[in-house]
Write an enzyme that holds these catalytic residues in place. Structure first.
Site, PDB file in Angstrom:
ATOM      1  N   GLU A 529      -0.591   9.850   5.692  1.00 48.14           N
ATOM      2  CA  GLU A 529      -0.379   8.804   6.687  1.00 48.14           C
ATOM      3  C   GLU A 529      -1.639   8.536   7.496  1.00 48.14           C
ATOM      4  OE1 GLU A 529       2.036   6.005   8.925  1.00 48.14           O
ATOM      5  OE2 GLU A 529       2.022   6.848   6.893  1.00 48.14           O
ATOM      6  N   THR A 640       2.037 -10.070   5.821  1.00 44.80           N
ATOM      7  CA  THR A 640       1.767  -8.635   5.906  1.00 44.80           C
ATOM      8  C   THR A 640       2.860  -7.790   5.267  1.00 44.80           C
ATOM      9  OG1 THR A 640       0.873  -6.966   7.434  1.00 44.80           O
ATOM     10  CG2 THR A 640       2.886  -8.135   8.122  1.00 44.80           C
TER      11      THR A 640
END
Length: 667
Positions: A529, A640
């Site tokens: 992440e 997006t």
């Protein structure tokens, strides 16, 4: 007084009665024995044996009909109990949707077998579609699925026309611009390359089918799937209601891949079930916009089906109360029933978040153009003006802005979480406008130059990364979310030649390489992440809360964009590495899960199949192995959430609403 009762009396037949009885007996005997000679010959051959075998093969189904076979059964070792569960769910869905799943309405578009034709056309490079002189009709009904068909040109067209007479509907579709499904796209060893690409594309398509069918089986109509526990999942961004997030988010990917049956199922659910009326859901304005509004707008652009335009407008209208602030900067959350809006309590004293209120422009501007209602564009233009005029520390945009005072919150700048997609939408708003929105391009270049100067750094090992900036102090950490910026810088370089072009491309390639390094330095070959840089470690997560992978797409997005712009084979190779890693570590019998620690050889799974895995991750991987003529970057711009929207003036699928001219009073 009777001595002998009547019952004991002896009875006698008359001769006539005896003859009648005898005649009846003779007739019965003749019918019984004579009928044998009238029967068909079942004994002189093996007919009796064959009938017996048919009964034996029929098994119990001759008395109790067998359930229908599953349409997709790649895993033959699947537990029969799960097969039974799937069949029961299929029956439940059919009861809910009626017979639409088996026989879509005539208006449902396309000739039979259209999607099979699309799959065949995907195997070879297809020409870029030429735009028609006139734009498409704005609303095509739901009959426009064939827009994905590649046009047939030259001698092949003539030969096919002579051997396959076409219906008027087919001829009508061929007269319109097409969005082709392409194949390979490299001059080197085309036969071998095309076969390899087709194999890889089909693999990604199979992954999509696996994810979709298990969602349908265990979480149909819910938001997301928990594959391990085989039950629905709903994140807080969707409130507590069943909004079918995976359906809406993944439907355009199904469409692009030519999965007709699955697409029909999703469309029918949206038509029958999707609504934000009469529910008191507290939704994220940002997430609802990019997933639901964006997804519907893409489907409308693809098909011309007015259902999607109506649903997109319906959702956007539910978000509008969030814009009722002194500055016009919207709140983060809105209740769809009461219209009450608010911000997250943790967001710097009740501030709105840059990446959220700054990521509405593509959808709202396009919605105004296809509906003829300027309200939506006005709302996002207000946001644009606030951000243009406000003083920016060192030319940078902090992540937090108070919607009441118009003042910045904490001076935390990032191209990752909380900031990322605002910068993306500056460039893409310019692209969407047909490169006429110069204000957006100027703001993009100014922001990127400040980021290059203040935040982009190179590690001792030569890796380019974008650090966070907190109160004038660099944090040498890069979020996975920021990996999209490799493609963003490259797209900025490819679309305008200026003094920054070479630098943009250099940084774009460097960031994409760094994100790839974060993947291959983990045993799972999947990236964390967030990852850090120091003298001791590079492109590696150090904290436990940074080591997870939740099926994110940003790295693959940059692979896709860099491949389209450079045709460097390494980007396709890197994408295939990712496919193999996803299959090895994230695939389960009932869908795909994220990982809790990418640095473990056998990582624990998080039991969530994110909707963006279908909307973004698999879409970008599929397009990476497809021809450039499939959604060409000079005709489509991706929001997006990876929902492609048409570029104005370059794409006939823009479907702008006709301009109503004022009626003249002159006689």
């Amino acid at each position: 007084m009777y001595r002998i009762s009547p019952i004991g009396r002896k009875s006698n037949f008359h001769s006539r009665e005896k003859c009648l009885i005898g005649l009846v007996l003779v007739t019965l005997c003749f019918l019984c024995f004579g009928g044998i000679f009238l029967l068909p010959d079942n004994f002189g051959s093996d007919r009796v044996l064959r009938v017996y075998k048919h009964f034996r093969k029929a098994g119990p189904e001759i008395f109790i009909p067998a359930p229908p076979l599953a349409a997709h059964a790649p895993h033959r070792s699947e537990d029969p109990h799960f097969i039974g569960d799937r069949q029961r769910l299929e029956q439940k869905i059919r009861a809910e949707l009626g017979d639409m799943l088996d026989e879509p309405p005539a208006a449902g578009g396309g000739e039979p077998g259209q999607f099979q034709v699309l799959a065949q056309q995907a195997q070879a490079p297809a020409p870029v579609a030429a735009l028609a002189d006139q734009p498409l009709d704005q609303d095509e009904g739901h009959a426009a699925i064939p827009v994905l068909a590649a046009p047939v040109q030259g001698d092949n067209a003539a030969s096919q026309a002579s051997s396959h007479p076409q219906s008027s509907a087919q001829q009508h579709n061929q007269q319109q611009p097409q969005l082709p499904l392409g194949g390979g796209g490299n001059d080197q060893a085309p036969d071998t390359l095309d076969a390899t690409l087709e194999e890889r594309r089909q693999k990604v398509k199979e992954m999509m089918e696996h994810a979709w069918h298990n969602y349908k089986l265990y979480a149909w109509g819910k938001n997301e799937l928990r594959p391990l526990s085989q039950r629905p999942h709903s994140a807080s961004i969707f409130g507590s209601y069943d909004l079918g997030a995976t359906i809406v988010d993944g439907l355009d990917t199904l469409y692009i891949m030519g999965l007709e049956k699955e697409y029909r199922e999703g469309r029918d659910w949206i038509e029958r079930k999707f609504s934000l009326d009469n529910i008191s859901a507290e939704l994220s304005v940002f997430e609802t916009n990019i997933r639901f509004v964006g997804g519907m707008l893409t489907l409308y652009a693809f098909t011309g089906d007015p259902l999607y335009k109506e649903k997109a407008q319906h959702v956007a209208d539910k978000l509008l109360p969030a814009f009722q602030t002194p500055t016009g900067i919207p709140y983060a959350l809105v209740n769809t029933k009461t219209g009450v809006a608010k911000n997250y309590g943790w967001a710097s004293g009740g501030s709105s978040i840059l990446s959220e209120f700054g990521t509405l422009h593509l959808e709202f501007a396009y919605l105004s153009d296809i509906t003829g209602n300027p309200l939506y564009r006005e709302r996002v233009q207000t946001i644009r003006q606030v951000l243009k005029e406000i003083e920016k520390p060192k030319g940078l945009y902090p992540n937090f802005l108070n919607p009441k005072t118009g003042k910045w919150g904490q001076l935390h700048m990032s191209l990752g979480a909380l900031g990322d997609s605002y910068y993306e939408y500056l460039l893409k708003a310019w692209l969407q406008s047909g490169q006429t929105d110069e204000e957006a391009r100027e703001m993009f270049d100014e922001a990127m130059l400040a980021i290059l100067d203040k935040m982009v750094r190179t590690s001792p090992g030569g890796l380019t990364y974008v650090s966070d900036l907190k109160f004038d102090r660099l944090e040498h950490k890069m979020d996975h979310l920021a990996c999209f910026s490799g493609g963003l810088f490259a797209l900025g370089a490819a679309t305008r030649q200026n003094d920054y072009t070479d630098k943009y491309m250099e940084v774009g390639k460097g960031i994409t390489n760094t994100c790839h390094e974060s993947y291959i330095r983990a045993p799972t070959q999947l990236g964390p992440e967030a990852f850090r840089f120091s003298e001791a470690v590079e492109a590696r997560a150090l904290r436990s809360q940074e080591k997870y992978y939740i099926l994110r797409p940003e790295t693959f997005e940059s692979y896709f964009v860099l491949w389209r712009l450079t045709h460097d084979q390494k980007y396709r190779d890197w994408g295939w590495e990712a496919v193999l890693a996803l299959e090895k570590h994230c695939r389960t019998a009932h869908g795909y899960c994220g990982l809790r620690n990418v640095y473990q050889q056998e990582p624990q799974k998080d039991d969530v199949q994110q909707s963006f895995f279908l909307a973004e991750t698999l879409k970008y991987l599929y397009l990476l192995f497809s021809d450039d003529s499939v959604l060409p970057l000079d005709e489509w711009v991706f929001n997006t959430e990876a929902h492609p929207l048409p570029i104005k003036g370059a794409n006939a699928y823009y479907r702008q609403a006709p301009v109503t001219l004022p009626v003249s009073n002159a006689s």
